[in-house]
Enzyme design. Structure first.
Site, PDB file in Angstrom:
ATOM      1  N   LYS A   1       0.808  -1.122   0.069  1.00 19.07           N
ATOM      2  CA  LYS A   1      -0.072  -0.129  -0.107  1.00 19.07           C
ATOM      3  C   LYS A   1       0.845   1.309   0.135  1.00 19.07           C
ATOM      4  CE  LYS A   1      -0.671   0.200   4.853  1.00 19.07           C
ATOM      5  NZ  LYS A   1      -0.175   1.220   5.359  1.00 19.07           N
ATOM      6  N   THR A   2       2.129   1.269   0.737  1.00 19.09           N
ATOM      7  CA  THR A   2       2.890   2.250   0.501  1.00 19.09           C
ATOM      8  C   THR A   2       3.317   2.748  -0.638  1.00 19.09           C
ATOM      9  OG1 THR A   2       3.395   1.714   3.059  1.00 19.09           O
ATOM     10  CG2 THR A   2       4.631   3.620   2.036  1.00 19.09           C
TER      11      THR A   2
ATOM     12  N   ASP B   1      -3.715   7.061   4.427  1.00 14.46           N
ATOM     13  CA  ASP B   1      -3.430   5.899   4.976  1.00 14.46           C
ATOM     14  C   ASP B   1      -3.832   5.326   5.985  1.00 14.46           C
ATOM     15  OD1 ASP B   1      -1.579   3.564   4.945  1.00 14.46           O
ATOM     16  OD2 ASP B   1       0.043   4.665   5.640  1.00 14.46           O
ATOM     17  N   GLU B   2      -4.200   4.165   6.398  1.00 13.61           N
ATOM     18  CA  GLU B   2      -4.740   3.541   7.313  1.00 13.61           C
ATOM     19  C   GLU B   2      -6.072   3.859   7.732  1.00 13.61           C
ATOM     20  OE1 GLU B   2      -3.186   0.919   8.596  1.00 13.61           O
ATOM     21  OE2 GLU B   2      -1.151   1.083   8.839  1.00 13.61           O
TER      22      GLU B   2
ATOM     23  N   ARG C   1       2.497 -10.642  10.227  1.00 12.53           N
ATOM     24  CA  ARG C   1       3.598  -9.807  10.780  1.00 12.53           C
ATOM     25  C   ARG C   1       4.814 -10.835  10.036  1.00 12.53           C
ATOM     26  NH1 ARG C   1       2.059  -5.583   9.570  1.00 12.53           N
ATOM     27  NH2 ARG C   1       0.142  -7.078   9.362  1.00 12.53           N
TER      28      ARG C   1
ATOM     29  N   GLN D   1      -7.702  -5.048   9.122  1.00 16.70           N
ATOM     30  CA  GLN D   1      -6.834  -4.748  10.486  1.00 16.70           C
ATOM     31  C   GLN D   1      -7.129  -3.700  11.378  1.00 16.70           C
ATOM     32  OE1 GLN D   1      -2.467  -4.907   9.087  1.00 16.70           O
ATOM     33  NE2 GLN D   1      -3.233  -5.119   7.001  1.00 16.70           N
TER      34      GLN D   1
END
Length: 667
Positions: free
Chosen positions: A31-32, A214-215, A596, A245
């Site tokens: 995503k970044t 973002d997020e 993770r 998430q």
């Protein structure tokens, strides 16, 4: 992320500009990369001016990383003027520039939760810290949900919320008297401002012509309103998030914001990023299978080209001590065998209290480690002392900072003198600083003490004169010398404690000096934003050490090998979530933990745990069974359950076949 080219959904997300866009980005799906490449595309190919673009992140660390990646993509200069910051930093910018509409001066103080809890304790005259915290938390929740005092009074349903509702309005007035705002005001005030002043709203909408968030799943009600007001009818934004998430409901985050987007923006384009560049298929399979038990807003399934990888291991340990020992032994052996680095490993847990036993074992084995998600650097008393001086230099109306600064180090100004000055100041409706210079103050405060107070105020004025003109490092170091802070630390603390505190002060001032030089900012420019930085930008990730982190703090990070510990009913899912039937968020936390891991994942739980003097039996978390059986290697009770008669007969038959024996010849 090492994917050489963009995949098709990533390309679509970057090039789509015909209206509002929601990118549902699964864990490790790049995503970044989408956000940074989209900014490069907007500037490089669509002719956007970087000044008209803002990317909003949730942490300073994410903002810093994003800015670095954009600079690399575009060549340093092209990114100049681009806004990449947190919601709160954006709020500071808006409130500072529009301060006059809000009855504030541009150099207002930003008070953290410790300050606001103290204000509430003073207002209620109650020394119970926990009560003050509970009241502060309640007011904070209302502010995040954009609930004003009148509405709060109607919503109050128990003793704490009723008391908080009575305090709310006066608490806000007290903040304004200090020319201060709390963290929640940094979002709430811009929303209020844009609602009440259409001309200000339009000015900001023209200034920020494209927004990237973002997020997005972590936004609260107020942040969503701010996003809507900034983007206006054009809806020129890309929101990137993952409903799987969403783990911050306890902090006011509202997954409803994801549900609301298609309602508020009917032309919303939804693009799913499902290819994961991080983990092996077995790890992803465990994650997908667990999260499938949650009700879904948007269906998506992660997949990867990294191959099957090692099975996910599930281990039962007798006690927490045994678990810590077993994990650290395994970690050591794995490192030795595979010649990896310590920084390739993470130990993740639900609550901070679980870290202690792992720390002990790591120390016993002389293994270097770092803890994230623990206490903030800014909660240290010595840093709060320094910040109170800095805030007072920027804003003399900040009574809270005035009281802390004038009494540390001690100058012979006692509580009685401050109380006398305080009574005089509140009768005259002035700040303590201003009141000290009035002639009338002499009737209330004894002459010798008043001289000392005025001398202190002159010193602050001299620093305030230098703060916008000279290098930050120089001003702050001169200030520390002038107040003799180092000597005071060594007088009032044990030598080792004083040494640690002075070393923290050195880290802080060194960082301020460097940051001032790098960003070309004076101390005055930086004072407000200091309050928004929750941790110094010390980059622990580059050091070769094992990472210990809570699941909440691990979001956004990745590690080659992950140990997910304490996966028991009552811990994960947490008992309070079981009691309140809020299992879905806990399941998302498990999903975050699993995703993770890049190469290997080991899950452990304890069979017994001490609770006070009692020893209680623990059950493995329901999430372990929910991972299914495919690609999972269990070394616990489930793997040792007695086999059924049919299975036993089949096994014996197989044995006979292997031995070439005829029936009747075994035993």
């Amino acid at each position: 992320m090492s994917a050489p080219q963009l995949n098709a959904p990533q390309r679509e997300a970057i090039h789509y500009l015909d209206g509002p866009c929601l990118v549902l980005a699964g864990a490790g799906s790049g995503k970044t990369r989408v956000i940074t490449q989209k900014i490069a595309y907007l500037v490089g190919e669509c002719g956007f001016n970087p000044h008209n673009i803002a990317a909003i992140t949730f942490t300073n660390k994410a903002a810093k990383e994003m800015l670095e990646r954009i600079s690399k993509l575009m060549g340093g200069r092209a990114a100049k003027g681009l806004t990449v910051c947190t919601f709160h930093a954006m709020g500071v910018r808006i409130v500072r520039q529009e301060a006059k509409y809000l009855g504030l001066k541009p150099q207002f103080s930003i008070l953290d939760s410790t300050d606001t809890t103290q204000i509430i304790a003073e207002m209620t005259g109650n020394t119970d810290k926990n009560r003050a915290k509970a009241l502060q938390w309640q007011i904070s929740s209302w502010k995040n949900a954009l609930i004003e005092p009148d509405e709060a009074a109607q919503l109050a349903s128990d003793e704490i919320s009723s008391s908080a509702a009575l305090l709310y309005r006066d608490y806000d007035k007290t903040l304004r008297a200090y020319q201060g705002v709390d963290f929640d005001d940094l979002i709430r005030l811009p929303v209020k401002l844009f609602d009440e002043h259409p001309e200000v709203r339009e000015r900001w909408q023209n200034k920020l012509r494209y927004l990237l968030v973002d997020e997005y799943q972590d936004t609260n009600r107020a942040q969503y309103r701010l996003l809507k007001l900034l983007t206006g009818v054009r809806g020129a934004f890309t929101a990137v998030g993952d409903d799987d998430q969403a783990i911050y409901a306890w902090r006011g985050a509202d997954v409803e914001n994801l549900r609301q987007l298609p309602v508020d923006f009917p032309s919303l384009r939804v693009i799913k990023l499902e290819q994961n560049y991080r983990s092996t298929t077995r790890i992803l399979n465990a994650a997908n299978t667990v999260i499938a038990n949650n009700e879904k807003l948007f269906e998506k399934k992660l997949w990867s080209e990294h191959g099957a990888g090692e099975p996910v291991s599930v281990v039962a340990c007798q006690t927490p001590e045994h678990e810590a020992e077993s994990v650290v032994m395994k970690l050591s052996a794995h490192k030795f065998e595979h010649r990896t680095h310590f920084k390739d490993y993470a130990i993740l847990y639900r609550g901070n209290h679980q870290a202690r036993l792992f720390e002990q074992q790591l120390r016993n084995h002389k293994i270097p480690y770092a803890i994230s998600g623990g206490r903030s650097f800014f909660e240290n008393a010595e840093i709060k002392d320094l910040c109170s001086y800095l805030r007072l230099i920027a804003n003399e109306d900040d009574d809270l900072s005035f009281i802390r600064s004038i009494t540390i180090p001690r100058r012979g100004i006692g509580p009685a003198a401050i109380e006398a000055l305080g009574n005089y100041a509140s009768n005259r409706k002035l700040s303590l600083f201003t009141a000290a210079f009035e002639e009338g103050a002499a009737q209330h405060v004894n002459a010798r003490q008043l001289d000392t107070v005025r001398e202190f105020c002159h010193f602050i004025n001299r620093m305030a004169h230098r703060a916008p003109r000279e290098p930050a490092g120089q001003v702050i170091n001169d200030m520390l010398k002038a107040i003799n802070y180092e000597a005071w630390l060594y007088e009032s603390c044990e030598p080792r404690e004083a040494e640690t505190k002075w070393s923290n002060v050195g880290d802080f001032t060194g960082w301020l000096g460097r940051k001032g030089e790098e960003d070309g900012k004076t101390l005055m420019d930086m004072i407000q934003t200091i309050s928004l930085i929750t941790m110094l930008d010390k980059d622990d990730t580059e050091l070769d050490q094992v990472q210990l982190a809570t699941l909440h703090a691990s979001k956004g990070l990745e590690f080659k090998h992950v140990f997910l510990v304490g996966v028991e009913e009552g811990l994960l899912p947490h008992q309070s979530s079981i009691d309140e039937d809020k299992i879905e968020e806990e399941r998302r936390l498990m999903y975050v933990g699993i995703t993770r891991a890049q190469r290997s994942l080991s899950i452990s739980y304890c069979e017994r745990r001490k609770a006070g003097r009692e020893v209680r039996t623990c059950d493995p978390s329901r999430f372990i069974d929910e991972m299914g059986e495919e690609g999972i290697k269990r070394n616990d009770r489930k793997s040792q359950e007695p086999v059924s008669k049919e299975d036993a007969r089949a096994r014996i038959a197989n044995l006979r076949a292997m031995l070439g024996n005829k029936p009747g010849t075994i035993g």
